[in-house]
Design a protein around this motif. Sequence first.
Motif, PDB file in Angstrom:
ATOM      1  N   CYS A  66      -8.026   4.719   1.667  1.00 17.59           N
ATOM      2  CA  CYS A  66      -6.764   4.400   0.991  1.00 17.59           C
ATOM      3  C   CYS A  66      -6.189   5.685   0.393  1.00 17.59           C
ATOM      4  CB  CYS A  66      -7.029   3.376  -0.114  1.00 17.59           C
ATOM      5  SG  CYS A  66      -5.655   3.309  -1.288  1.00 17.59           S
ATOM      6  N   PRO A  67      -4.922   5.984   0.688  1.00 14.20           N
ATOM      7  CA  PRO A  67      -4.356   7.246   0.200  1.00 14.20           C
ATOM      8  C   PRO A  67      -4.099   7.250  -1.307  1.00 14.20           C
ATOM      9  CG  PRO A  67      -2.655   5.948   1.276  1.00 14.20           C
ATOM     10  CD  PRO A  67      -3.963   5.229   1.510  1.00 14.20           C
TER      11      PRO A  67
ATOM     12  N   CYS B  63      -2.224   1.259   4.123  1.00 13.91           N
ATOM     13  CA  CYS B  63      -3.044   0.442   3.234  1.00 13.91           C
ATOM     14  C   CYS B  63      -2.101  -0.429   2.398  1.00 13.91           C
ATOM     15  CB  CYS B  63      -3.878   1.355   2.340  1.00 13.91           C
ATOM     16  SG  CYS B  63      -4.848   0.466   1.099  1.00 13.91           S
TER      17      CYS B  63
ATOM     18  N   CYS C 154      -3.202  -2.100  -0.644  1.00 11.95           N
ATOM     19  CA  CYS C 154      -3.984  -2.492  -1.825  1.00 11.95           C
ATOM     20  C   CYS C 154      -3.133  -2.415  -3.103  1.00 11.95           C
ATOM     21  CB  CYS C 154      -5.213  -1.589  -1.957  1.00 11.95           C
ATOM     22  SG  CYS C 154      -4.837   0.048  -2.586  1.00 11.95           S
TER      23      CYS C 154
ATOM     24  N   CYS D   9      -2.042   1.087  -3.973  1.00 11.53           N
ATOM     25  CA  CYS D   9      -0.885   1.493  -3.164  1.00 11.53           C
ATOM     26  C   CYS D   9       0.384   0.798  -3.669  1.00 11.53           C
ATOM     27  CB  CYS D   9      -1.124   1.204  -1.683  1.00 11.53           C
ATOM     28  SG  CYS D   9      -2.272   2.381  -0.933  1.00 11.53           S
TER      29      CYS D   9
HETATM   30 ZN    ZN Z   1      -4.395   1.480  -0.833  1.00 13.76          ZN
END
Ligand code: ZN
Length: 688
Positions: free
Chosen positions: A122-123, A162, A164, A167
């Motif tokens: 996840c970035p 992603c 999430c 994010c």
């Molecule tokens: Zn994420």
Amino acid sequence: MTNAKMPTAGTSILFGGDYNPEQWPRQTWDEDMRLLKEAHVNSVTLNVFSWALLQPGQPDEDTYDFTMLDDIVDTVTKAGLTIVMATSTGALPAWMTLKHPDINRVDFQGRRHRHGGRHNACPSSPTYRKFAPKLAGLIAKRYAHLDNLVCWHISNEMSGYCYCDNCAAAFRVWLQSRYKTIEALNQAWTTNFWGHTYHSFEEIFPPNELGDAVDENRSLLPALTLNYRRFMSDAMRGVYKLEADAVRKYDAETPVTTNFMLDFKDFDYFEWGKDLDVVSWDCYPSYDTAPSAIAMWHDLMRGLKGAPFMLMEQTPSRANWQPFNSLKRPGQMRAQSFQAMAHGADTIQFFQMRRSQAGCEKFHGAIIENDGTSNTRVFRETAQLGAELGGLGTQIEGSNLAARVAIVFDWQSWWGMLGSVGPSVSLDYLTEVNRYYAELYRRHIPVDMVRKTADLSGYAAVLAPCLYMVDEATAANLRSYVRGGGRLLATTMSSITNEDDVCHLGGAPSPLRDIFGVWAEETDAVAPDVSVPLEFAGAGADRAASGSILCDVLQVDSDTRVLATYGGQDYYAGAPAVTEHDFGEGRGYYVATMPDTAAIASVIDRLVEGLSASELGEASDVTVTDGLEVTTRVAGDGTRYTFVIDLAGKGGEVRLAAPRTDLLTGREVGGGAESTLTLERFGVVILK
Ligand code: ZN
Ligand code: GLA
């Protein structure tokens, strides 16, 4: 003339690629070195996926052990090879994914993943954003001093999205910095549509299956998916930058890159290009990928920085992950390598040096077989190519292409059309761009792939197929290009919306309508497998031509010249389909449908009418059998290197008007009796 830092192996360009000795017992390494030297390999890419291995024992966030990597580095250094050093952050350690679940992505369905696969961090994960750059920095600190270190390779094939909560939170911050206030966002996105009006940024979520999305490309509020793509591209680029900065802290000299991919839509590579010292990419065509499609992507990779690029990976023989992993035929890998070079590659690298014995890449081609065998066709062809590249040295390096024709390529338009519900599922941006590229390629007209805000003033003609998203800056750029004497081609689905996917009012292609002297009153989606005849007046009248997918029904100005009309029986039979219009000192061409190859030929005939071969950047002293590729690189001192390549595997003939030297054989060719050369199947000549 180059705007990129290119790694080299001293007296020749980089030749080599991914080497994964961690997969093998120590005793195989020295023999691998001997074989790689025999194949004239001068460079290896190391440490692409070793994060877990660099933290052996009882792993924690602070303990690293570089003993094995030191040993590998030492081995390849003693063998005299250069090193492309990866940061090994392309795959996550299993322990870290258990201990810090935030590092795992949440997918489009809203499910948190656990350890597995690669290229899937996840970035926005605080864990990832801390430990990936930390590792990159530790590696840079340890190996930056090496004389044979030539390039830094961040992560690997960064890709994917992603969805999430981290994010989501970062997306809201990103939106706030773009729109400032929620009122401005509501206004820009027209959120009153279907009751999407937001009262705060907290109400906005990533467009996944639990929310506004129809599928991964589309949401009911298209601006949401569009901006999520922009955000994800920026977020992943942010992670790339964190790692690159960590590396540059210890080594400001050596070029830093990450490897891009073919036909890749997730990120806006034009934006990414700014942060890479040199563009590198992985070229994996399948058995049926047209040579023109490969050439177009090479040109696009060159276009990202307007400079030569690295061919970071290709398979020497077959891939394993394609549906049909056909072998490259004898000579084909060599021909494709020179094709890359012809379009600007200043390295030729492979995946991989030695074939894996296990894992999902056990069927992937490599230079050395997994049992250590070099007695193979693939090894011999690689060694031959290595010897030839060694012979060429670095003379071609740094030269560019002297294109006078450009095609505008735009990830934003790609995303915008993909994100639209309608008008036809047959609409595919890459196919539309390649339709035009392929015809220019067939004519050996060199092409620069440029972004929509690029300086176009040096181009004799610019094509902007399906440039769906036209913002103010782009409109101004295109207008001033044509006003100053340029020839601009646009098509159906051009200039439909602004940067937030809001339709321009005033009829497409507003605000460029006065360039083309047309507007699309209606657009018909043609039934699948149906085509609409096109009737050209003048040049091309004798060719049977047709359009498909979409047909605009145009209204045209009184001074617009109609070059072709729709045929057939439908109500728009006889209406204009291809037009030409004067604007300022230049001309606008409008193609209202998706033309077949015959129609494209007629359109391009008109677009380039009156322009000489040299005005189009063609090599006018070389004529070839249909199907051969002709591409010229021009050095800063004006030296021209013309590559003639048979990529179709059919052979052909090359006729030369003046004597040249074939750099691969050292022979003088052309002029007098020897003015015709025969190219064998997958043959290559490089004429200086
Ligand atoms: Zn994420
Ligand atoms: C990609 C990756 C490599 C390898 C090859 C196989 O390009 O970067 O690690 O998996 O695919 O084709």
